[in-house]
Scaffold this active site. Structure first.
Site, short mmCIF file in Angstrom:
data_model
loop_
_atom_site.label_atom_id
_atom_site.label_comp_id
_atom_site.label_asym_id
_atom_site.label_seq_id
_atom_site.Cartn_x
_atom_site.Cartn_y
_atom_site.Cartn_z
N ASP A 36 -5.25 58.47 73.57
CA ASP A 36 -6.08 58.01 72.07
C ASP A 36 -6.78 58.28 70.66
OD1 ASP A 36 -9.02 56.92 72.19
OD2 ASP A 36 -10.03 58.52 71.60
N ASP A 71 -5.36 59.05 79.96
CA ASP A 71 -6.00 58.14 79.02
C ASP A 71 -6.29 59.99 78.30
OD1 ASP A 71 -6.69 57.47 76.30
OD2 ASP A 71 -7.08 55.10 77.74
N GLU A 97 -1.60 55.81 70.54
CA GLU A 97 -2.40 54.43 70.49
C GLU A 97 -2.99 54.53 68.31
OE1 GLU A 97 -7.07 54.95 69.96
OE2 GLU A 97 -7.09 53.04 70.13
N HIS A 142 -9.23 47.33 76.13
CA HIS A 142 -10.42 47.00 76.12
C HIS A 142 -11.17 47.00 75.32
CE1 HIS A 142 -8.78 50.97 75.54
NE2 HIS A 142 -10.20 51.46 75.23
N ASP A 143 -10.57 47.20 73.58
CA ASP A 143 -11.37 47.10 72.79
C ASP A 143 -11.18 45.70 72.08
OD1 ASP A 143 -11.78 50.03 72.43
OD2 ASP A 143 -9.90 50.33 72.31
C1 NOJ Z 1 -10.06 53.96 70.79
C2 NOJ Z 1 -10.82 53.84 72.50
O1 NOJ Z 1 -9.45 53.04 72.83
C3 NOJ Z 1 -11.62 53.54 72.51
O2 NOJ Z 1 -12.04 52.19 73.63
C4 NOJ Z 1 -12.92 54.51 71.58
O3 NOJ Z 1 -13.80 54.25 71.71
C5 NOJ Z 1 -12.28 55.68 70.73
N1 NOJ Z 1 -10.74 55.57 70.50
C6 NOJ Z 1 -13.20 56.51 70.74
O4 NOJ Z 1 -12.04 57.16 72.01
#
Ligand code: NOJ
Length: 563
Positions: free
Chosen positions: A206, A97, A255, A333-334
């Site tokens: 990210d 990441d 992303e 994970h989100d």
């Molecule tokens: C996206 C990530 O997937 C998330 O988990 C994170 O909290 C935010 N970006 C901030 O880095």
């Protein structure tokens, strides 16, 4: 020319929760090494690990304190090298990441930036984004704008020593970097090159669409348009691409939410300098109830809008067809666990719906990303206390729900349904202590269903979800489904998810009842030329039947017609 990352299968490891080898209750890099055989047996070739850098862990490592150090929670740089070596020896790849939008407030750049007496204050102040206070008629200090952070609450935090606010679009421990500052960009490039030289095979970028901000800082609430997808962020990404990503032939998954058709190609078109493929989230939240103002937005669980889900898949496949590259995934994970979110996590239909979700996704084109635990149908958490949760976002949002009038029970249910912690509980390896994740109490509680839902048990059961994943992922490679072009049937049908697709040797029909109620449907006329290849029922079925049980899914196939 075909690239290796087009026909690979990615598995996302949430490092903290995958496997703990030193028994401190936290997953680690040696834990990933220990499970590479398992991943290989699943058909995985590329492993994306969530941030492994030194961090105070306000956001589980997305808040980086030192980009060049491995977090002590996860091991050492030698462990990281071991991971690269072990993966490469198996012909597997490692993607890390890359967090470019912000650092931790404990990063030395920010420590200097926020302290006027620091010897390097002048150098680092403009690595971040500052704004002087505003004042009301009574002379009270006010926030510069009403912009709202992605974790709830204001994006501004006051820093008394400089009498200024700094911008943080995530938590207040994650100040945003100033991408207009060339020296900052050059420092980040040195860091990126360092990891490339060490041997990583690529990056997941990210929060890539937040790098540029509207520096006139107009007032607005929530104001997302002033810190998301501003055109200039493409310039920054392309600069990284031209200077680092492309020359090193790295796999770059970016992303970025909310991209238009044109913008998507700007990110991940075949001739783009930015990414190789896009991770977007349009399909992740097709069940929000807009009338819920108590736990609003993504927190408002409603009914699944299946046409919207299918149109979204069809749209993204069409956007990239012949022009760029897509990722396919259910959740990361989100988001909540997909079997709880779009399937059914109670005993009756758990296995069946998890398999249905696998069938409908993994025959689609693009690079698939399997999220850890998805392959055994791990479910949302069953926590009963607020203190069981860990995510920084949960606590601000809980307060917001209560302020909106939610009872404690309603707020807790929203967290159990929708919070990111649902997808972060320890991997369920077996029915031993702490699900075999660790011998030490884990950093967050294990889901109580681990005695039933675990890898060991599913390895011994030929009909398990895990076996389905092994089968599908192997088939996907053999049939080169990454390059296929599906033809969807009836995108507007509210319950039936069906399409035809052709691989290297066969044409497949995927027919699925996406919902919990039985369904009757007209089978495609061409069905007579196919035979039933896979189904997810626990008993035999009449392959010509037009009745579909809850969550029933079938895959038919026939030999591909000669051209
Ligand atoms: C996206 C990530 O997937 C998330 O988990 C994170 O909290 C935010 N970006 C901030 O880095």
């Amino acid at each position: 020319m075909e690239k290796w990352w087009q026909n690979t299968i990615v598995y996302q490891v949430y490092l903290r929760s995958f496997f703990d080898t030193n028994n401190d209750g936290i997953g680690d890099l040696q834990g990933v090494i220990a499970k590479l055989d398992y991943l290989q047996s699943l058909g995985i070739e590329t492993v994306w690990i969530s941030p492994h850098y030194d961090s105070p862990m306000d956001d589980n490592g997305y808040d980086i304190r030192n980009f060049l150090k491995v977090s002590e929670d996860y091991g050492t740089i030698e462990d990281f090298r071991d991971l690269l070596d072990a993966a490469h020896a198996r012909d597997m790849k490692i993607i890390i990441d890359l967090v470019l939008n912000h650092t931790s407030d404990e990063h030395p750049w920010f420590v200097a930036a926020r302290d006027p007496s620091h010897p390097e204050h002048e150098k680092y102040r403009d690595y971040y984004i500052w704004h002087p206070p505003k004042y009301d008629a009574l002379g009270q200090r006010k926030l510069p704008t009403q912009w709202v952070s992605w974790f709830g609450g204001p994006v501004w935090e006051y820093n008394p020593p400089t009498d200024a606010y700094y911008l943080h679009i995530f938590s207040k421990k994650m100040p945003d970097l100033n991408w207009r500052n060339k020296a900052m960009r050059e420092d980040l490039k040195r860091i990126i090159r360092w990891w490339v030289d060490l041997g990583v095979d690529g990056f997941r970028i990210d929060a890539s669409n937040h790098l540029e901000k509207n520096w006139s800082f107009p007032d607005a609430r929530p104001g997302y348009e002033h810190f998301s997808s501003l055109p200039k962020h493409h310039t920054y990404l392309a600069e990284l691409g031209r200077e680092i990503f492309k020359p090193n032939d790295l796999m770059i998954m970016g992303e970025a939410g909310g991209a238009s058709r044109a913008e998507a190609l700007q990110y991940a078109g075949f001739d783009s300098d930015e990414f190789n493929m896009l991770i977007q989230f349009e399909h992740c939240w097709v069940d929000c109830d807009p009338t819920n103002h108590v736990t609003p937005g993504k927190w408002a669980k409603g009914t699944i809008d299946l046409p919207r889900l299918k149109h979204s898949f069809a749209h993204w496949i069409d956007v990239f067809k012949g022009k760029g590259w897509n990722t396919i995934y259910w959740a990361n994970h989100d988001q909540p666990r997909v079997v709880s979110h779009y399937g059914c996590d109670t005993h009756d239909y758990h296995t069946r719906s998890a398999k249905m979700l696998a069938y409908v996704l993994y025959f689609l084109p693009g690079t698939p990303i399997v999220y850890y635990g998805e392959e055994i149908g791990m479910t949302n958490v069953d926590y009963t206390k607020l203190s069981d949760f860990r995510d920084v976002e949960v606590f601000t949002e809980y307060e917001n729900f209560i302020a909106n009038g939610a009872s404690h029970d309603v707020a807790m249910q929203a967290l159990r349904d929708r919070s990111r912690d649902n997808a972060r509980s320890p991997m369920q390896w077996n029915r031993m202590l702490h699900a075999g994740f660790s011998e030490h109490p884990p950093w967050m509680p294990v889901n109580n269903n681990y005695e039933v839902i675990n890898v060991r048990r599913q390895e011994q059961d030929g009909d398990s979800i895990l076996m389905t994943y092994r089968h599908l992922l192997t088939l996907r490679k053999e049939e080169r489904l990454a390059f296929s072009t599906p033809e969807f049937f009836d995108l507007d049908h509210p319950q039936f998810f069906s399409y035809r697709t052709t691989g290297a040797q066969h044409t497949f029909l995927i027919l699925a009842n996406f919902k919990a109620s039985p369904m009757t449907c007209r089978l495609p006329d061409e069905l007579q030329t196919y035979t039933l290849y896979l189904h997810n029922l626990e008993h035999d079925l009449d392959e010509k039947s037009e009745q579909f049980e809850p969550y029933e899914a079938r895959v038919y196939r026939r030999l591909k017609s000669p051209r």
